[in-house]
Design a protein around this motif. Structure first.
Motif, PDB file in Angstrom:
ATOM      1  N   ARG A  96       0.851  -1.187   0.000  1.00 54.74           N
ATOM      2  CA  ARG A  96       0.000   0.000   0.000  1.00 54.74           C
ATOM      3  C   ARG A  96       0.887   1.238   0.000  1.00 54.74           C
ATOM      4  O   ARG A  96       1.578   1.537   0.967  1.00 54.74           O
ATOM      5  CB  ARG A  96      -0.901  -0.017   1.244  1.00 54.74           C
ATOM      6  CG  ARG A  96      -1.795   1.184   1.382  1.00 54.74           C
ATOM      7  CD  ARG A  96      -2.576   1.138   2.691  1.00 54.74           C
ATOM      8  NE  ARG A  96      -1.775   0.801   3.852  1.00 54.74           N
ATOM      9  CZ  ARG A  96      -0.977   1.647   4.502  1.00 54.74           C
ATOM     10  NH1 ARG A  96      -0.860   2.886   4.107  1.00 54.74           N
ATOM     11  NH2 ARG A  96      -0.307   1.233   5.560  1.00 54.74           N
ATOM     12  N   VAL A  97       0.893   1.988  -1.109  1.00 54.59           N
ATOM     13  CA  VAL A  97       1.748   3.169  -1.188  1.00 54.59           C
ATOM     14  C   VAL A  97       1.089   4.395  -0.570  1.00 54.59           C
ATOM     15  O   VAL A  97       1.769   5.349  -0.210  1.00 54.59           O
ATOM     16  CB  VAL A  97       2.193   3.483  -2.635  1.00 54.59           C
ATOM     17  CG1 VAL A  97       3.083   2.388  -3.176  1.00 54.59           C
ATOM     18  CG2 VAL A  97       1.019   3.726  -3.542  1.00 54.59           C
ATOM     19  N   GLY A  98      -0.224   4.372  -0.445  1.00 52.47           N
ATOM     20  CA  GLY A  98      -0.930   5.510   0.148  1.00 52.47           C
ATOM     21  C   GLY A  98      -1.133   5.319   1.637  1.00 52.47           C
ATOM     22  O   GLY A  98      -0.750   4.305   2.224  1.00 52.47           O
ATOM     23  N   HIS A  99      -1.722   6.312   2.244  1.00 57.38           N
ATOM     24  CA  HIS A  99      -2.057   6.238   3.662  1.00 57.38           C
ATOM     25  C   HIS A  99      -3.317   5.380   3.834  1.00 57.38           C
ATOM     26  O   HIS A  99      -4.078   5.178   2.894  1.00 57.38           O
ATOM     27  CB  HIS A  99      -2.309   7.642   4.218  1.00 57.38           C
ATOM     28  CG  HIS A  99      -1.169   8.585   4.010  1.00 57.38           C
ATOM     29  ND1 HIS A  99       0.061   8.423   4.599  1.00 57.38           N
ATOM     30  CD2 HIS A  99      -1.061   9.694   3.237  1.00 57.38           C
ATOM     31  CE1 HIS A  99       0.868   9.399   4.220  1.00 57.38           C
ATOM     32  NE2 HIS A  99       0.212  10.183   3.389  1.00 57.38           N
ATOM     33  N   SER A 150       4.128   8.188   6.927  1.00 57.61           N
ATOM     34  CA  SER A 150       5.552   8.537   6.993  1.00 57.61           C
ATOM     35  C   SER A 150       6.075   8.458   8.424  1.00 57.61           C
ATOM     36  O   SER A 150       7.283   8.447   8.644  1.00 57.61           O
ATOM     37  CB  SER A 150       5.794   9.932   6.411  1.00 57.61           C
ATOM     38  OG  SER A 150       5.134  10.915   7.182  1.00 57.61           O
ATOM     39  N   ALA A 151       5.180   8.346   9.389  1.00 57.58           N
ATOM     40  CA  ALA A 151       5.583   8.199  10.788  1.00 57.58           C
ATOM     41  C   ALA A 151       6.150   6.804  11.057  1.00 57.58           C
ATOM     42  O   ALA A 151       6.915   6.619  12.002  1.00 57.58           O
ATOM     43  CB  ALA A 151       4.405   8.475  11.718  1.00 57.58           C
ATOM     44  N   TYR A 152       5.785   5.818  10.252  1.00 57.74           N
ATOM     45  CA  TYR A 152       6.245   4.450  10.511  1.00 57.74           C
ATOM     46  C   TYR A 152       6.891   3.766   9.314  1.00 57.74           C
ATOM     47  O   TYR A 152       7.209   2.578   9.367  1.00 57.74           O
ATOM     48  CB  TYR A 152       5.108   3.581  11.065  1.00 57.74           C
ATOM     49  CG  TYR A 152       3.816   3.609  10.269  1.00 57.74           C
ATOM     50  CD1 TYR A 152       3.620   2.748   9.205  1.00 57.74           C
ATOM     51  CD2 TYR A 152       2.809   4.504  10.589  1.00 57.74           C
ATOM     52  CE1 TYR A 152       2.444   2.776   8.471  1.00 57.74           C
ATOM     53  CE2 TYR A 152       1.621   4.532   9.882  1.00 57.74           C
ATOM     54  CZ  TYR A 152       1.448   3.663   8.821  1.00 57.74           C
ATOM     55  OH  TYR A 152       0.276   3.690   8.105  1.00 57.74           O
ATOM     56  N   ARG A 153       7.100   4.495   8.213  1.00 59.17           N
ATOM     57  CA  ARG A 153       7.869   3.941   7.094  1.00 59.17           C
ATOM     58  C   ARG A 153       8.487   5.097   6.316  1.00 59.17           C
ATOM     59  O   ARG A 153       7.940   6.193   6.265  1.00 59.17           O
ATOM     60  CB  ARG A 153       7.013   3.058   6.197  1.00 59.17           C
ATOM     61  CG  ARG A 153       5.833   3.756   5.600  1.00 59.17           C
ATOM     62  CD  ARG A 153       4.960   2.805   4.852  1.00 59.17           C
ATOM     63  NE  ARG A 153       3.862   3.544   4.241  1.00 59.17           N
ATOM     64  CZ  ARG A 153       3.038   3.063   3.360  1.00 59.17           C
ATOM     65  NH1 ARG A 153       3.175   1.817   2.974  1.00 59.17           N
ATOM     66  NH2 ARG A 153       2.079   3.788   2.864  1.00 59.17           N
ATOM     67  N   THR A 205       9.848   7.488   3.279  1.00 53.70           N
ATOM     68  CA  THR A 205       9.330   7.893   1.967  1.00 53.70           C
ATOM     69  C   THR A 205      10.128   7.249   0.845  1.00 53.70           C
ATOM     70  O   THR A 205       9.586   6.995  -0.236  1.00 53.70           O
ATOM     71  CB  THR A 205       9.343   9.425   1.816  1.00 53.70           C
ATOM     72  OG1 THR A 205      10.658   9.905   2.079  1.00 53.70           O
ATOM     73  CG2 THR A 205       8.364  10.073   2.775  1.00 53.70           C
ATOM     74  N   ASP A 206      11.404   6.945   1.088  1.00 55.90           N
ATOM     75  CA  ASP A 206      12.216   6.264   0.070  1.00 55.90           C
ATOM     76  C   ASP A 206      11.681   4.863  -0.203  1.00 55.90           C
ATOM     77  O   ASP A 206      11.654   4.413  -1.346  1.00 55.90           O
ATOM     78  CB  ASP A 206      13.682   6.180   0.512  1.00 55.90           C
ATOM     79  CG  ASP A 206      14.365   7.533   0.518  1.00 55.90           C
ATOM     80  OD1 ASP A 206      13.887   8.452  -0.192  1.00 55.90           O
ATOM     81  OD2 ASP A 206      15.368   7.684   1.236  1.00 55.90           O
ATOM     82  N   ASP A 207      11.274   4.169   0.859  1.00 59.40           N
ATOM     83  CA  ASP A 207      10.705   2.832   0.711  1.00 59.40           C
ATOM     84  C   ASP A 207       9.421   2.877  -0.107  1.00 59.40           C
ATOM     85  O   ASP A 207       9.220   2.085  -1.033  1.00 59.40           O
ATOM     86  CB  ASP A 207      10.431   2.223   2.090  1.00 59.40           C
ATOM     87  CG  ASP A 207       9.981   0.778   2.017  1.00 59.40           C
ATOM     88  OD1 ASP A 207      10.503   0.030   1.170  1.00 59.40           O
ATOM     89  OD2 ASP A 207       9.104   0.401   2.823  1.00 59.40           O
ATOM     90  N   VAL A 208       8.557   3.826   0.214  1.00 59.58           N
ATOM     91  CA  VAL A 208       7.294   3.972  -0.515  1.00 59.58           C
ATOM     92  C   VAL A 208       7.565   4.316  -1.968  1.00 59.58           C
ATOM     93  O   VAL A 208       6.966   3.742  -2.883  1.00 59.58           O
ATOM     94  CB  VAL A 208       6.403   5.052   0.142  1.00 59.58           C
ATOM     95  CG1 VAL A 208       5.166   5.318  -0.689  1.00 59.58           C
ATOM     96  CG2 VAL A 208       6.029   4.642   1.554  1.00 59.58           C
ATOM     97  N   ARG A 209       8.481   5.253  -2.207  1.00 61.83           N
ATOM     98  CA  ARG A 209       8.809   5.678  -3.570  1.00 61.83           C
ATOM     99  C   ARG A 209       9.359   4.502  -4.394  1.00 61.83           C
ATOM    100  O   ARG A 209       9.028   4.352  -5.563  1.00 61.83           O
ATOM    101  CB  ARG A 209       9.810   6.821  -3.542  1.00 61.83           C
ATOM    102  CG  ARG A 209      10.007   7.494  -4.884  1.00 61.83           C
ATOM    103  CD  ARG A 209      10.918   8.719  -4.834  1.00 61.83           C
ATOM    104  NE  ARG A 209      10.463   9.696  -3.869  1.00 61.83           N
ATOM    105  CZ  ARG A 209      11.131  10.018  -2.749  1.00 61.83           C
ATOM    106  NH1 ARG A 209      12.269   9.427  -2.455  1.00 61.83           N
ATOM    107  NH2 ARG A 209      10.655  10.919  -1.925  1.00 61.83           N
TER     108      ARG A 209
END
Length: 112
Positions: free
Chosen positions: A40-43, A51-54, A56-60
């Motif tokens: 899941r890339v969104g909230h 972004s509090a628990y993962r 942004t580089d990982d999501v990107r």
């Protein structure tokens, strides 16, 4: 209950898994749980800040390289079915059409 775990980012794997699940449901009257493994890339919601628990580089990294659309595009391009430039043109046109349609209905009252 039968279960099928599948790569949820792979269009063809999903098609095959859901086809197999449907076959079990229709022909054997058995329930099936399809577990689509994905990211899941969104909230979770508008009140969630993931972004509090993962990072942004990982999501990107997931959003750019391993999403279903990118994987399908890579598959189609490797077989000469579509050029990446052609895809980008389609994408731009679709965005323009979507924003135009959205603008045309903004401010209109919802039907009862």
């Amino acid at each position: 209950m039968a279960t099928i775990r599948v790569d949820g980012n792979d269009l063809f794997a999903m098609y095959n898994a859901v086809s197999a699940a449907r076959d079990l449901c229709v022909n054997k009257s058995r329930p099936v749980l399809v577990e689509a493994m994905t990211y899941r890339v969104g909230h979770h919601s508008t009140s969630d800040d993931s972004s509090a628990y993962r990072s942004t580089d990982d999501v990107r990294a997931w959003a750019v390289g391993d999403d279903p659309v990118s994987r399908l595009l890579q598959y189609m391009a490797s077989r000469g079915l579509v050029e990446k430039e052609e895809y980008e043109s389609w994408k731009k046109e679709a965005r323009t059409d979507f924003l135009s349609a959205l603008k045309s209905v903004e401010g209109k009252k919802k039907p009862n």
